[in-house]
Design a protein around this motif. Structure first.
Motif, PDB file in Angstrom:
ATOM      1  N   UNK A 182       0.850  -1.192   0.000  1.00  0.00           N
ATOM      2  CA  UNK A 182       0.000   0.000   0.000  1.00  0.00           C
ATOM      3  C   UNK A 182       0.884   1.240   0.000  1.00  0.00           C
ATOM      4  N   UNK A 183       0.396   2.282  -0.637  1.00  0.00           N
ATOM      5  CA  UNK A 183       1.149   3.526  -0.651  1.00  0.00           C
ATOM      6  C   UNK A 183       1.073   4.184   0.719  1.00  0.00           C
ATOM      7  N   UNK A 184       2.118   4.936   1.032  1.00  0.00           N
ATOM      8  CA  UNK A 184       2.194   5.586   2.323  1.00  0.00           C
ATOM      9  C   UNK A 184       1.173   6.688   2.475  1.00  0.00           C
ATOM     10  N   UNK A 185       1.069   7.260   3.664  1.00  0.00           N
ATOM     11  CA  UNK A 185       0.117   8.352   3.898  1.00  0.00           C
ATOM     12  C   UNK A 185       0.347   9.498   2.915  1.00  0.00           C
ATOM     13  N   UNK A 242       3.337  -3.414   5.746  1.00  0.00           N
ATOM     14  CA  UNK A 242       2.743  -3.112   7.047  1.00  0.00           C
ATOM     15  C   UNK A 242       1.447  -2.334   6.861  1.00  0.00           C
ATOM     16  N   UNK A 243       1.457  -1.377   5.935  1.00  0.00           N
ATOM     17  CA  UNK A 243       0.247  -0.595   5.664  1.00  0.00           C
ATOM     18  C   UNK A 243      -0.871  -1.483   5.123  1.00  0.00           C
ATOM     19  N   UNK A 244      -0.533  -2.437   4.254  1.00  0.00           N
ATOM     20  CA  UNK A 244      -1.553  -3.338   3.707  1.00  0.00           C
ATOM     21  C   UNK A 244      -2.209  -4.157   4.806  1.00  0.00           C
ATOM     22  N   UNK A 245      -1.401  -4.695   5.720  1.00  0.00           N
ATOM     23  CA  UNK A 245      -1.950  -5.474   6.831  1.00  0.00           C
ATOM     24  C   UNK A 245      -2.789  -4.598   7.752  1.00  0.00           C
ATOM     25  N   UNK A 249       1.097   4.883  12.539  1.00  0.00           N
ATOM     26  CA  UNK A 249       1.851   4.630  13.756  1.00  0.00           C
ATOM     27  C   UNK A 249       2.808   5.792  14.003  1.00  0.00           C
ATOM     28  N   UNK A 250       2.965   6.165  15.261  1.00  0.00           N
ATOM     29  CA  UNK A 250       3.836   7.289  15.583  1.00  0.00           C
ATOM     30  C   UNK A 250       5.305   6.962  15.348  1.00  0.00           C
ATOM     31  N   UNK A 251       5.668   5.665  15.333  1.00  0.00           N
ATOM     32  CA  UNK A 251       7.044   5.267  15.054  1.00  0.00           C
ATOM     33  C   UNK A 251       7.182   4.731  13.631  1.00  0.00           C
ATOM     34  N   UNK A 252       6.353   5.237  12.725  1.00  0.00           N
ATOM     35  CA  UNK A 252       6.326   4.761  11.346  1.00  0.00           C
ATOM     36  C   UNK A 252       7.706   4.856  10.699  1.00  0.00           C
ATOM     37  N   UNK A 253       8.472   5.889  11.035  1.00  0.00           N
ATOM     38  CA  UNK A 253       9.787   6.080  10.425  1.00  0.00           C
ATOM     39  C   UNK A 253      10.778   5.013  10.883  1.00  0.00           C
ATOM     40  N   UNK A 254      10.492   4.323  11.977  1.00  0.00           N
ATOM     41  CA  UNK A 254      11.385   3.268  12.445  1.00  0.00           C
ATOM     42  C   UNK A 254      11.170   1.958  11.688  1.00  0.00           C
ATOM     43  N   UNK A 305      -6.981  -4.467   8.714  1.00  0.00           N
ATOM     44  CA  UNK A 305      -7.346  -4.705  10.106  1.00  0.00           C
ATOM     45  C   UNK A 305      -6.710  -5.954  10.680  1.00  0.00           C
ATOM     46  N   UNK A 306      -5.623  -6.449  10.064  1.00  0.00           N
ATOM     47  CA  UNK A 306      -4.981  -7.671  10.526  1.00  0.00           C
ATOM     48  C   UNK A 306      -3.931  -7.400  11.590  1.00  0.00           C
ATOM     49  N   UNK A 307      -3.422  -6.185  11.661  1.00  0.00           N
ATOM     50  CA  UNK A 307      -2.486  -5.811  12.708  1.00  0.00           C
ATOM     51  C   UNK A 307      -2.894  -4.450  13.248  1.00  0.00           C
TER      52      UNK A 307
END
Length: 408
Positions: free
Chosen positions: A231-234, A256-259, A242-247, A263-265
């Motif tokens: 999935x494309x980023x925000x 991670x965005x696709x999951x 997530x607030x730690x998205x850059x990590x 609603x899987x994570x």
């Protein structure tokens, strides 16, 4: 004095609100809400200091799905379906569990102990139990599951492989070039990992050693195994999920965005914590989220208090020669009290119209019974049934119905 009292009351109210709103650790669970302490996790964390301190968490947290997530899940269901073999395995394991419960008839028997002896008070007990019934997870020879044990790359491949083999809609893996370091894999696991599905997962993830997996590694392994697109980023001006998205490593953020979009994570207090190690319980919960997203989990009805009888109603059309017949296994827990067929005809001139058949069963004693209905013509064998419905009925030691679950 009055000002001090008012200030004290305001402070108490603020602290109460903060305590209620503190989020528990989001271990990708869905279901009925109810906060409980995870005693096992708390003890492990205090002893080892590996996991962050977590005071409270949700047992089966309700995840509110957005319209976009519901649409994405619908598209996933169009692509992936559970195989008939997986459904049959679930049926067989459920029947085995039911027979065991019926045979023991012990007031001390716990439904989770019948699967594993160390998950009865664990937040993920339902996910672990269903992961076992679906064949996604197994335990140890001594009957334990070790829910707080860390999952290794090897275990991640095996568990994810079980899930993918149960699914239809994923292209078979036929690559002959396999960049796999077999020296990292113990001898006992090599035969199982030569399966084409396992080979594909190992090639995709390159994470199959006996080192512990972190959240990022397991999530990317799962996303690739399910053949999810990144999935494309925000978008500009939009906050990341997530607030730690850059990590999160850049190569895997799209997965991670696709999951997350499906609603899987979910995160913990707004964070994904990509480097945090994953427990066996968390891995089972994540895989079961995929099963639940495919909308194949048998529905369950929790019976109201003080119920001593069970009533079921099914559509029936005797004019076709077909009718419902039921069996109880084992016998002696429920007994038929009465049944009746009500025609749906609205006019005397209408012939051949169907109706509804209702059965009422009374409770005789505590136990777990399998109630099977088959829709077939009485002069033919039950195996020719056009439709079969199976219900698992639990009666408590007080002689009241506890739950009715349709398992087929």
């Amino acid at each position: 004095m009055r000002k001090l009292l008012s200030l004290f009351l305001v402070l108490s109210l603020v602290l109460t609100i903060m305590a209620v709103q503190l989020p528990g650790f989001a271990a990708e669970t869905t279901g009925a809400s109810g906060a409980v302490q995870d005693r096992d996790r708390m003890q492990d964390m205090m002893n080892s200091g590996i996991q962050p301190m977590i005071q409270m968490r949700d047992q089966d947290r309700v995840q509110l799905m957005t319209e976009e997530q519901l649409l994405l899940r619908s598209q996933l269901r169009e692509q992936l379906q559970l195989s008939n073999e997986a459904q049959l395995q679930l049926q067989e394991r459920l029947e085995t569990a039911l027979r065991t419960m019926a045979e023991t008839q012990s007031a001390n028997t716990n439904q989770y102990r019948l699967c594993f002896s160390d998950i009865e008070t664990h937040w993920a007990k339902d996910h672990i139990r269903w992961a076992y019934l679906w064949g996604l997870a197994s335990g140890y020879p001594d009957g334990t599951f070790h829910p707080q044990g860390l999952i290794t790359g090897l275990e991640g491949v095996l568990m994810t492989g079980h899930l993918v083999r149960d699914l239809k809609g994923i292209e078979p893996y036929t690559a002959l070039d396999m960049d796999i370091d077999w020296s990292l894999i113990p001898l006992w696991a090599r035969d199982a990992l030569r399966d084409q599905t396992a080979l594909r997962i190992m090639n995709q993830s390159q994470t199959y050693s006996q080192m512990p997996l972190n959240r990022y590694q397991l999530a990317v392994m799962l996303a690739k195994a399910l053949e999810l697109q990144k999935s494309e980023g925000p978008g500009p001006g939009m906050a990341p999920p997530f607030s730690d998205f850059e990590k999160i490593p850049a190569d895997g953020r799209g997965y991670i965005l696709s999951l997350q979009n499906l609603g899987l994570i979910s995160g913990d207090n707004g964070k994904f914590e990509p480097d945090r190690l994953v427990t066996r319980a968390e891995a089972a919960a994540m895989l079961m989220n995929v099963i639940e997203a495919l909308d194949v989990m048998p529905p369950e009805w929790v019976v109201a208090d003080a119920v001593t009888s069970l009533t079921l109603t099914l559509d029936e059309n005797p004019t076709t020669g077909y009718s419902w017949a039921y069996t109880l296994a084992p016998e002696g827990i429920l007994a038929l009290d009465h049944d009746a067929f009500v025609s749906g005809q609205t006019s005397a001139n209408v012939v051949g119209a169907g109706g509804q058949h209702t059965w009422t069963f009374k409770v005789l004693t505590m136990g777990c019974v399998r109630l099977t209905f088959r829709y077939y013509r009485p002069w033919e064998a039950p195996e020719t049934a056009a439709e079969t419905r199976v219900y698992a009925v639990n009666v408590g030691e007080d002689g009241l119905l506890e739950s009715v679950r349709r398992i087929k």
